[in-house]
Design an enzyme around this catalytic site. Sequence first.
Site, PDB file in Angstrom:
ATOM      1  N   ASP A 524     -10.682  13.332   2.533  1.00 38.63           N
ATOM      2  CA  ASP A 524     -11.053  12.404   1.467  1.00 38.63           C
ATOM      3  C   ASP A 524     -10.700  10.999   1.960  1.00 38.63           C
ATOM      4  OD1 ASP A 524     -11.841  11.560  -1.085  1.00 38.63           O
ATOM      5  OD2 ASP A 524      -9.774  11.608  -1.791  1.00 38.63           O
ATOM      6  N   THR A 526      -9.675   7.922  -0.394  1.00 40.60           N
ATOM      7  CA  THR A 526      -8.599   7.292  -1.152  1.00 40.60           C
ATOM      8  C   THR A 526      -7.358   8.183  -1.188  1.00 40.60           C
ATOM      9  OG1 THR A 526     -10.238   6.211  -2.544  1.00 40.60           O
ATOM     10  CG2 THR A 526      -7.978   6.269  -3.370  1.00 40.60           C
ATOM     11  N   ASP A 724      -6.035  14.561  -2.081  1.00 41.79           N
ATOM     12  CA  ASP A 724      -4.852  14.271  -2.894  1.00 41.79           C
ATOM     13  C   ASP A 724      -5.122  14.187  -4.389  1.00 41.79           C
ATOM     14  OD1 ASP A 724      -6.248  11.861  -2.983  1.00 41.79           O
ATOM     15  OD2 ASP A 724      -4.411  10.680  -3.126  1.00 41.79           O
TER      16      ASP A 724
END
Length: 836
Positions: A524, A526, A724
């Site tokens: 991912d 961010t 996350d």
Amino acid sequence: MEMNHKYIVTGMSCNGCRTKVEKALNEVEGISAVVTLDPPVASITMEKHIPTEQLKKSLSLIGNYTIDDTNEAEINAFKKIKVEKKIVKPSSDNSNSKYYCPMHCEGDKLYDKAGDCPVCGMDLVPQVSINQKAEYTCPMHPEVIKNEAGDCPICGMDLVIKATNNDGESKTYSDLLRKMKIAIAFTTPIFIIAMTDMIPNNPLMKVMRHNEWNWLQFILSLPVVFYACWIFFVRAWKSIVSLNLNMFTLIGIGSGVAYLFSIIGLLFPSVFPHEFKNEMGVVHLYFEATTVILTLVLLGQLLEAKAHSQTSGAIKELLKLTPTETTILINGIGSKISISDVKKGDFLRIKPGEKVPVDGKIVTGESTIDESMITGEPIPVDKKVGDSVSSGTINGNKTFVMVAEKIGSETLLSQIIQMVNDASRSKAPIQKLADSVAKYFVPIVVSVAVITFFIWAKFGPDPALVYGFINAIAVLIIACPCALGLATPMSVMVGVGKGASSGVLIKNAEALENMNKINVLIIDKTGTITEGKPSVDKVFALKGADSDKLLQSIASVNQYSEHPLAQAVVNYAKEKNITLTPTEGFEAIAGKGVIGTLNDKKIAIGNIALMQQIKAIVSVDLENTVTAEQKLGKTVSFIAIDGEVAGYVAITDAIKATSKDAIKELMNQGIEVVMLTGDNENTAHAVAAELNLSAYKANCLPEDKLKEIKSLQAQGKIVAMAGDGINDAPALVQANIGIAMGTGTDVAIESAKITLVKGDLQGIVKAKKLSHAVMNNIKQNLFFAFIYNTVGIPIAAGVLYPVFGILLSPMLAALAMSFSSVSVIGNALRLRSIKL
């Protein structure tokens, strides 16, 4: 148009249940589901309406789970019940002693009492317990033990904190050591008496007759056989009765037959043929062989017990990080209390050099914190008011006051210890090979021993029966499957502990093994590639509108979101002293943005897809302006009020300094690194170009990430996914290896097989190195164990005798057998020194 619904799920009792339910729901075509355990809710995005009955049917196939429509009030009710339960019932520290088999014969099963494994017969090993209860003792009178500080009732001295240790482990070792001393004391004279038979004109014969010396050997053997080593015969009997044949079956049969033969030969020598007798007509007895074999086996058990304590050394070192007492502030006055007495909301003063006792946040003061014991990074971190601190970390040279937020088993340190404990007891897929061999190993060895006896008795030189008897016993003794059984679990235990001390938490042994096989890494953006600490660069209002009012609107809506970008907007508003107001109808639309109602106006903040969904028109000029911002690597969210675009907010999120090097190293290892992000094409391209990524995809919704992983797996790829956020949870579950950033959400961490405490891509490099080292170590151990038995059994059977005249005595076989297991453990311990 996509629809978002929430459902109550019943029947889930643990994270394993949650994972099963989530995976089953995501297999239903046309939906993307994220399931949480607390509250037990399934958040489902569907392309078209799917009846609840169809979802119920999918869950009924995997267990006793049900799913029903719900509303926000019911979810809040679940949360309230959970909070009340936490208040009434404090968290447990799992202080009761538990034991497990080091060979994991029954998987990760724990036993309540010390003893031996009902399957393989080995000594059960005490699990390192998470116990923060402080005990106090007198330095002059150690028998005085109290639960609180004070003075000694005998001498009046101040009581001091009692040093903690693992009582179960130390007791096992001390018992074996005591028995070892007794075994050596009685075996040594037996061995000397037997060896003097090799001396011409045996001087002992001048003291007593040969038969009388035999009786003395028998008497001296009694404490060895019936006390020091009796447990081996008990385990052998249990293994035969339960048909769980193991190493003690072979030891019991081999040494037991030799001992019974010697007793019968001593009491009834006439029943034996002349081949078993010497020139004086006395039967060859094997009291010395029996006692030496048993003593050497006992030595092996003692060395194993010592080595086992070292394999769990990582957990013990983690346990040492937690202090036993701390300073609590009550009305501004500090007083010492036990860690076990700390409650949520307590204010604690942490002095220079002290360890942080529980998880919480700094409320006054600032300092530098050494977090190397948790993250594996040696550079201290600056902390100020509002920053989080974790239990076990060490304060620098300043004092600060913190508020306790997580205590006992809820702390990060306790969770790490528990995860290491659980992972250490799990089985790696490669162990199936050893398990399959071990299942047939003992019956085959017994058969080989019987065949060895008859071949020697038929074709061997005189005394043929003696040769057959001795070699059959040697085969039974040397063929210990213990080394084979320990090959995998010892390496896993040490490897998992090594990972924990380096900030890499591994949920189970399967993840540790599969990490070595990955060839695609999905990441991912961010919070994974970037810092995950975005900051607002600007809020742009159209048509001369007030940007501060616009900021107040979007911050008020975003205050209900846990997304890092939303938090950045909220923080920016607070920095500008803008007051947030309550919002109604908040909804997070996965992969698009958030919406809510403020002062009867519908506010929407998100990407172009959200604007299209609410039919808000973005002008060409505004789109060009936003594109320019995105090409600079910024994330831009459009703002719409009552369906009309009112402006945008530009947010920057710096790329982590270590991301580029980590990605480069992984790509050099032949791993394809692909970025899947919900961000726009321009921002994604800017980040991918800076990191030299081979591939990326922008505007990805959670279901897009899920589909991409399924597509890669269909091509035969072994996929790891690092993320996350909540929207990453489905992909983390679907991937062969889910890797969660420790800085992310609890749902992402629960969904993953590996957690990186520091939330840094360098942790993936560490995990890959660790996995490679552990798998090599396991293969070395298995090779050693297989080769040992492949070579040892034929030599013990006497295949070298016709050519080289070499035979292996049962005593040497026992010595080799004992040290084979210790060698496997010793090789596993080398993993503690690898550099990650």
